[in-house]
Design an enzyme around this catalytic site. Structure first.
Site, PDB file in Angstrom:
ATOM      1  N   SER A  92       0.843  -0.884   0.181  1.00 53.07           N
ATOM      2  CA  SER A  92       0.071  -0.703  -0.066  1.00 53.07           C
ATOM      3  C   SER A  92       1.063   1.095  -0.320  1.00 53.07           C
ATOM      4  O   SER A  92       1.823   1.585   0.643  1.00 53.07           O
ATOM      5  CB  SER A  92      -1.151  -0.202   0.976  1.00 53.07           C
ATOM      6  OG  SER A  92      -1.580   1.113   1.049  1.00 53.07           O
ATOM      7  N   GLY A  93       0.616   2.410  -0.972  1.00 53.02           N
ATOM      8  CA  GLY A  93       1.717   3.122  -1.213  1.00 53.02           C
ATOM      9  C   GLY A  93       1.675   4.127  -0.309  1.00 53.02           C
ATOM     10  O   GLY A  93       2.614   5.100   0.896  1.00 53.02           O
ATOM     11  N   GLY A 230      -1.323   3.513  -5.480  1.00 50.74           N
ATOM     12  CA  GLY A 230      -0.745   2.285  -6.691  1.00 50.74           C
ATOM     13  C   GLY A 230      -1.470   1.745  -7.779  1.00 50.74           C
ATOM     14  O   GLY A 230      -0.871   1.578  -8.166  1.00 50.74           O
TER      15      GLY A 230
END
Length: 308
Positions: A92-93, A230
């Site tokens: 997860s960004g 993302g």
């Protein structure tokens, strides 16, 4: 006072996404050779930790939790396991930005000038798909990988605009779309066939180009919740998310398991909001928390205690 367990958490938010980073009180799982094996360990044998922290009365739907663990790869500075309301996303960004901020700002990883290089080890394409959604008819959905499998929907195709007033309706429609996609198609990660199924819906609006040639995109997500850093990437794009900016650039292309893929960079910021200890008393009647059905939008019980 007697406690079953105490967990040390650094509170943080990334562009408004509320979360925490667990820095103490949770042991590294035994006999795991990869971060994905650690994900499976917590998912199958220690999920009570996620339920304790993410469900009420300690948690809420719109939050994430990140667990710092020793890495398996000797080249990494730390391992990262991400917990969200319904799953353990492999990547997860926004959660990566939050965890990196905590590791550096608390001194767990030494910061160097002018650039600090931090390697985090985590467990970790578009497909146009027609989906028949009850009450909406057939809509076009893109399936994308951005740390988890997304179903990306043009908000206009379901008669909605992304704005605060439409929040409840976006949630209702998003859940219907997610269930329809799950009934129609099961995406599988090309390098790990155990990572499968769409778990998050992202509504989008058309990309707009500003006078300085930057591109603006308005997105919102429903998973129960998550971040969309993302999944929607194109060269020079900037995501307008909760009125905060995250710069996303495409540095090149590659292939992953025979599929075309991009090499993105994400630039963003996170801010520490506090330091806290979460605890569990052995007499607490909710050792894994509870979920109020109307707030968590859960049509069927999923293992957690549900309060109608």
């Amino acid at each position: 006072m007697r406690l079953t367990r105490t967990i040390s958490i650094v509170g943080v938010h990334c562009a408004g996404e509320v979360g925490g980073v667990i820095v103490g009180g949770v042991l590294n799982p035994p006999h795991c050779k990869t971060m994905y094996e650690k994900l499976l360990y917590f998912q199958n044998k220690a999920d009570d930790i996620r339920q304790l922290l993410m469900s009420e009365p300690r948690g809420r739907p719109a939050m994430c939790m990140n667990l710092v663990l020793p890495p398996c790869d000797p080249c990494a500075d730390a391992g990262l396991l991400i917990m969200e309301s319904d799953e353990y996303p492999p990547m997860s960004g926004g959660n990566t930005i939050s965890t990196a901020t905590v590791l550096l700002d608390t001194g767990m990883v030494k910061m160097t000038e002018p650039v600090t290089k931090l390697n985090l080890e985590t467990p970790a394409g578009l497909l146009d798909l027609p989906v028949d959604v009850p009450g909406l008819g057939v809509i076009s959905v893109d399936i994308a990988w951005g740390g988890m499998h997304y179903a990306i929907v043009d908000a206009r195709s379901v008669g909605l605009e992304i704005k605060n007033a439409n929040g409840p309706k976006l949630i209702e429609v998003g859940e219907r779309v997610k269930q329809a996609v799950r009934n129609t198609y099961t995406p599988v990660h090309p390098k790990n066939d155990k990572i499968r199924e769409v778990t998050i819906v992202e509504f989008t609006e058309p990309v707009r180009q500003a006078s300085d040639n930057t591109k603006m995109a308005v997105n919102t997500v429903w998973c129960l919740q998550g971040d969309s850093t993302g999944a929607r990437v194109e060269p020079g794009a900037v995501l307008d998310w909760l009125s905060c900016m995250q710069e996303v650039n495409c540095m090149g292309t590659t292939t992953v398991g025979g599929f075309d893929a991009v090499l993105p960079t994400v630039k963003g910021s996170a801010w520490i909001t506090g330091f806290k200890y979460m605890s569990l008393d052995p007499s607490d009647p909710f050792p894994t928390g509870f979920r109020v059905r109307d707030q968590w939008h859960m049509p069927e019980p999923s293992g957690e205690r549900i309060v109608k």
